[in-house]
Design an enzyme around this catalytic site. Structure first.
Site, PDB file in Angstrom:
ATOM      1  N   GLU A 196       2.215   1.807  -3.657  1.00 26.21           N
ATOM      2  CA  GLU A 196       0.781   2.529  -4.507  1.00 26.21           C
ATOM      3  C   GLU A 196       0.952   3.733  -4.114  1.00 26.21           C
ATOM      4  O   GLU A 196       0.584   4.598  -5.647  1.00 26.21           O
ATOM      5  CB  GLU A 196       0.164   1.731  -3.367  1.00 26.21           C
ATOM      6  N   HIS A 197       1.202   4.099  -2.957  1.00 26.27           N
ATOM      7  CA  HIS A 197       0.805   5.925  -2.369  1.00 26.27           C
ATOM      8  C   HIS A 197       2.132   6.308  -3.532  1.00 26.27           C
ATOM      9  O   HIS A 197       2.463   7.166  -4.483  1.00 26.27           O
ATOM     10  CB  HIS A 197       1.172   5.681  -1.003  1.00 26.27           C
ATOM     11  N   HIS A 220       1.402  -1.288   0.143  1.00 27.91           N
ATOM     12  CA  HIS A 220       0.120  -0.072   0.173  1.00 27.91           C
ATOM     13  C   HIS A 220       0.689   1.061  -0.128  1.00 27.91           C
ATOM     14  O   HIS A 220       0.544   2.440  -0.792  1.00 27.91           O
ATOM     15  CB  HIS A 220      -0.883  -0.055   0.975  1.00 27.91           C
ATOM     16  N   GLU A 270      -4.162   8.046   7.315  1.00 27.81           N
ATOM     17  CA  GLU A 270      -4.829   7.263   7.396  1.00 27.81           C
ATOM     18  C   GLU A 270      -5.284   6.123   7.841  1.00 27.81           C
ATOM     19  O   GLU A 270      -6.500   5.376   7.954  1.00 27.81           O
ATOM     20  CB  GLU A 270      -4.925   6.414   5.320  1.00 27.81           C
TER      21      GLU A 270
END
Length: 426
Positions: free
Chosen positions: A70-71, A67, A142
């Site tokens: 991906e950012h 993840h 997040e």
């Protein structure tokens, strides 16, 4: 380039294979104004332990790194990739799941300009010690946001109840502690391992020129050599559930719950995976669908509302069924669900209910073909499992009453079930 035409669905798909192992697909949708393009890698949150492709040593990286990667791919030395897409009127985004990471855009104009941006940025990572440290604060925020989300919390608490060892129980974004351990070198290692063309596909869906799409991919592919298959390492997972019950309290007005059933029939050939998936969907619709007497009775009693629903996740190394929503009495619903399953097991499923549920599952599948985004994402999920999404209609029609009876007997066992509840703070 290979053209495949499906006589049942009247769908046209073009396929092109490249020497580096990449495959590109164009699902041709004539007269569609909207087009979707996705660049996907078979790499998700559960892939934190693997064999290094160069050294053959076992590597274990911090949770949440897929993840995090991906950012970071959206950040370039010159700025932000989103600005490039906005210039040509596209909506761009990405997501990381347990098994995949997908970068995509949707546009009604300037498709090829946007497609070039997609192919470019996914192949050009830019990680520095400074921008990695900066991202940790953003992702930590997040993670806290998701921890405060009762629907997210009830979901991952259920996975923690179901699974003893498998990393599917770990939040896709990782933990506040794990993301602090991620380094620039970790990101480049995972990128170079999992973002190789032989582990990726390009999927386009819309009214586009397949040959032009394939030529653009050929021209822009940076990596030319093939890489040996990636070896992932997952822990041994016992059949039993980790714990029968997980409860927390949050600021909500009505309790939220999920009941989970752990499936032990995994690591099957692709065809058997398709059939298990379809049979379970049909059973779920027969048992708990909104048209059933069971749903109607619980709804009348005020035990469930419109939020009540179910899903089945079917993978080679884990599978689970979950059902839930809001309820004033989750424990009563859990008990009624178990009693209902046992009653149907003892009395058998009704043939007319089987036929009705089969049509519902078929209809749900066919609706995806009218939406380029849903169809493409489903195509990606299926492809990485070794499954052809266009086979589903034929396989749904081939499911027999007897095979569903057998599936019912082998699944939905009380000792493989558990419940996750988020209660209101009193």
């Amino acid at each position: 380039m290979e053209r495949i035409y499906d006589d049942v669905l009247h769908e046209e798909v073009y396929v092109n294979s490249y020497t580096n192992g990449l495959k590109a697909f164009v699902i041709k949708k004539k007269n569609f104004s909207k087009a979707f393009a996705g660049y996907a890698t078979k790499y998700g949150s559960v892939d934190s332990k693997f064999i290094h492709p160069k050294t053959n040593e076992i590597v274990e990286v911090p949770d949440g790194i897929a993840h995090f990667l991906e950012h970071k791919l959206f950040e370039e030395q010159e700025g932000n990739v989103f600005d490039r897409f906005a210039k040509f009127g596209a909506m761009a985004n990405a997501f990381t799941s347990f098994k995949e990471t997908v970068y995509y855009f949707i546009s009604t104009q300037n498709f090829y300009e946007n497609f070039e941006i997609l192919l470019d940025f996914v192949q050009n990572p830019y990680f520095t010690e400074q921008n990695v440290e900066k991202e940790k604060g953003i992702i930590a925020q997040e993670i806290r946001m998701y921890q405060d989300n009762p629907n997210w919390r009830v979901y991952f608490n259920l996975l923690n109840a179901l699974y003893v060892e498998h990393p599917v129980k770990i939040d896709i974004a990782g933990t506040l502690d794990s993301i602090q351990k991620i380094t620039k070198d970790d990101l480049y290692l995972c990128y170079n391992t999992f973002y190789h063309p032989s582990n990726m596909i390009v999927v386009v869906c819309g009214d586009v020129d397949p040959q032009k799409v394939f030529d653009m991919v050929e021209k822009m592919e940076k990596t030319k050599e093939y890489q040996s298959l990636i070896e992932r390492i997952y822990p041994e997972e016992p059949d039993r559930v980790n714990q029968k019950r997980i409860e927390v309290k949050q600021s909500i007005s009505t309790p939220i719950f999920y009941i989970g059933f752990k499936d032990h029939l995994n690591d099957l050939p692709p065809y058997d995976m398709i059939m298990k998936d379809i049979e379970t969907q049909i059973l779920a619709e027969m048992l708990f669908g909104k048209s059933t007497d069971f749903y109607e009775q619980l709804y009348k009693e005020g035990l469930i509302n419109q939020s009540f629903g179910f899903e089945y996740n079917c993978e080679p190394d884990y599978s689970f069924f979950m059902i839930g929503g809001e309820s004033k009495d989750p424990d009563q619903v859990y008990q009624r669900v178990l009693e209902h399953i046992e009653n149907v097991k003892n009395n058998g499923i009704e043939k007319n209910e089987f036929e009705r549920a089969k049509k519902v599952v078929l209809g749900n599948h066919l609706r995806k073909f009218d939406n380029p985004e849903k169809l493409s994402v489903e195509f990606i999920y299926s492809y990485f499992k070794g499954i052809n999404i266009f086979e589903y209609v034929k396989e749904i029609n081939s499911v027999s009453y007897e095979s569903c009876q057998n599936r019912l007997k082998s699944f939905f066992e009380e000792d493989k079930s558990c419940i996750s509840i988020v209660w209101p703070i009193q």
